[in-house]
Design an enzyme around this catalytic site. Sequence first.
Site, PDB file in Angstrom:
ATOM      1  N   VAL A   1      49.842  36.138  36.771  1.00  0.00           N
ATOM      2  CA  VAL A   1      48.590  35.694  36.151  1.00  0.00           C
ATOM      3  C   VAL A   1      48.454  36.232  34.733  1.00  0.00           C
ATOM      4  O   VAL A   1      48.195  35.478  33.791  1.00  0.00           O
ATOM      5  CB  VAL A   1      47.390  36.127  37.010  1.00  0.00           C
ATOM      6  CG1 VAL A   1      46.076  35.838  36.284  1.00  0.00           C
ATOM      7  CG2 VAL A   1      47.419  35.419  38.358  1.00  0.00           C
ATOM      8  N   GLY A   2      48.620  37.535  34.576  1.00  0.00           N
ATOM      9  CA  GLY A   2      48.427  38.138  33.265  1.00  0.00           C
ATOM     10  C   GLY A   2      49.359  37.597  32.197  1.00  0.00           C
ATOM     11  O   GLY A   2      48.947  37.362  31.058  1.00  0.00           O
TER      12      GLY A   2
ATOM     13  N   THR B   1      42.778  29.774  43.444  1.00  0.00           N
ATOM     14  CA  THR B   1      43.426  29.317  44.671  1.00  0.00           C
ATOM     15  C   THR B   1      44.877  29.802  44.683  1.00  0.00           C
ATOM     16  O   THR B   1      45.254  30.673  43.901  1.00  0.00           O
ATOM     17  CB  THR B   1      43.350  27.781  44.762  1.00  0.00           C
ATOM     18  OG1 THR B   1      43.851  27.370  46.033  1.00  0.00           O
ATOM     19  CG2 THR B   1      44.171  27.106  43.656  1.00  0.00           C
TER      20      THR B   1
ATOM     21  N   LEU C   1      48.495  30.170  43.654  1.00  0.00           N
ATOM     22  CA  LEU C   1      49.087  29.981  42.333  1.00  0.00           C
ATOM     23  C   LEU C   1      50.606  29.934  42.409  1.00  0.00           C
ATOM     24  O   LEU C   1      51.215  30.448  43.340  1.00  0.00           O
ATOM     25  CB  LEU C   1      48.670  31.129  41.407  1.00  0.00           C
ATOM     26  CG  LEU C   1      47.168  31.313  41.211  1.00  0.00           C
ATOM     27  CD1 LEU C   1      46.892  32.635  40.508  1.00  0.00           C
ATOM     28  CD2 LEU C   1      46.578  30.146  40.429  1.00  0.00           C
TER      29      LEU C   1
ATOM     30  N   TYR D   1      42.696  44.196  51.043  1.00  0.00           N
ATOM     31  CA  TYR D   1      42.750  43.640  49.687  1.00  0.00           C
ATOM     32  C   TYR D   1      41.498  42.818  49.410  1.00  0.00           C
ATOM     33  O   TYR D   1      40.891  42.921  48.337  1.00  0.00           O
ATOM     34  CB  TYR D   1      44.007  42.780  49.555  1.00  0.00           C
ATOM     35  CG  TYR D   1      44.164  42.080  48.234  1.00  0.00           C
ATOM     36  CD1 TYR D   1      44.600  42.773  47.102  1.00  0.00           C
ATOM     37  CD2 TYR D   1      43.900  40.719  48.101  1.00  0.00           C
ATOM     38  CE1 TYR D   1      44.762  42.133  45.887  1.00  0.00           C
ATOM     39  CE2 TYR D   1      44.058  40.068  46.891  1.00  0.00           C
ATOM     40  CZ  TYR D   1      44.485  40.776  45.790  1.00  0.00           C
ATOM     41  OH  TYR D   1      44.643  40.145  44.587  1.00  0.00           O
TER      42      TYR D   1
ATOM     43  N   ARG E   1      47.418  22.516  52.044  1.00  0.00           N
ATOM     44  CA  ARG E   1      47.243  23.620  51.115  1.00  0.00           C
ATOM     45  C   ARG E   1      46.970  23.084  49.705  1.00  0.00           C
ATOM     46  O   ARG E   1      47.294  21.943  49.385  1.00  0.00           O
ATOM     47  CB  ARG E   1      48.487  24.512  51.082  1.00  0.00           C
ATOM     48  CG  ARG E   1      48.748  25.274  52.370  1.00  0.00           C
ATOM     49  CD  ARG E   1      47.706  26.345  52.629  1.00  0.00           C
ATOM     50  NE  ARG E   1      47.994  27.111  53.834  1.00  0.00           N
ATOM     51  CZ  ARG E   1      47.543  26.803  55.047  1.00  0.00           C
ATOM     52  NH1 ARG E   1      46.782  25.718  55.217  1.00  0.00           N
ATOM     53  NH2 ARG E   1      47.832  27.557  56.093  1.00  0.00           N
TER      54      ARG E   1
ATOM     55  N   ARG F   1      51.917  41.790  32.742  1.00  0.00           N
ATOM     56  CA  ARG F   1      53.298  41.501  33.147  1.00  0.00           C
ATOM     57  C   ARG F   1      53.385  40.672  34.424  1.00  0.00           C
ATOM     58  O   ARG F   1      54.461  40.216  34.796  1.00  0.00           O
ATOM     59  CB  ARG F   1      54.067  42.808  33.334  1.00  0.00           C
ATOM     60  CG  ARG F   1      54.474  43.463  32.021  1.00  0.00           C
ATOM     61  CD  ARG F   1      55.351  44.670  32.276  1.00  0.00           C
ATOM     62  NE  ARG F   1      56.089  45.077  31.085  1.00  0.00           N
ATOM     63  CZ  ARG F   1      56.916  46.112  31.039  1.00  0.00           C
ATOM     64  NH1 ARG F   1      57.103  46.852  32.131  1.00  0.00           N
ATOM     65  NH2 ARG F   1      57.556  46.422  29.927  1.00  0.00           N
TER      66      ARG F   1
END
Length: 323
Positions: A28-29, A177, A179, A149, A222, A25
Amino acid sequence: MAETIGSEVSSMSDKSAKIFVAGHRGLVGSAIVRKLQEQGFTNLVLKTHAELDLTRQADVESFFSQEKPVYVILAAAKVGGIHANNTYPADFIGVNLQIQTNVIHSAYEHGVKKLLFLGSSCIYPKFAPQPIPESALLTASLEPTNEWYAIAKIAGIKTCQAYRIQHGWDAISGMPTNLYGPNDNFHPENSHVLPALMRRFHEAKVNGAEEVVVWGTGSPLREFLHVDDLADACVFLLDRYSGLEHVNIGSGQEVTIRELAELVKEVVGFEGKLGWDCTKPDGTPRKLMDSSKLASLGWTPKVSLRDGLSQTYDWYLKNVCNR
């Protein structure tokens, strides 16, 4: 173990193979699920947190025993900004270690063919060489604001390496990197720079504001990668890479914060003035990942920053503004 690359390790020809995407959800996923479906994979296993709490070892063991997926993509993680990391350090290190250890161990125990673990560029030292190569890992101190983290993510990489060394099991790691894209976090208090800029310019446009003022000078460099490109890279690595070392996943393209702000302003259609508050900090002058290893494997990003921003703004208008 030696690294293996190229077509000889191609392993995902069976489109009906069962694939568990942990964290489906999130930013990324959800992109990985879209990419797998786009490529014709039909047997995806997706569980919400309510259906499967990945921090509970017994539940994870039971899930793998029953479902027996062939592939696992571990995109589930507890994430947050600087304030959250500073306020809840035990959560950020503890929850992520629990998720990783439970999923990786159960995947191995129940015969998963291959696992891809996803980390973050924050695993690298605060003053890493630029562009940052994979070899920079564990060479110096981390950025203190997100070390809890980062340490958990480093442990995930090392766990995959340990299972490969001891058991010969095909567990690999990818490090993305910065996202952006659909399902990003646009919250005004804790979003990252790109969605934060998009929201601010949109609200300024709607409210008829004359100016948007951004912190700093706009000079820091960036790197940004559209999450659909990341998803494409993940499927590519799962199919074509088998190695001990983690792989950086970046666009290889740098942009100044000033250039980014101008581009977001243009995409959103804000016609007011863009100002800079130079009394505020700029942060790290440059942060770029060296993704030459991934490029040497034959993968390149496809989504330009302008196109990606336009697509993301369309998603924002339909999914955030209309809530």
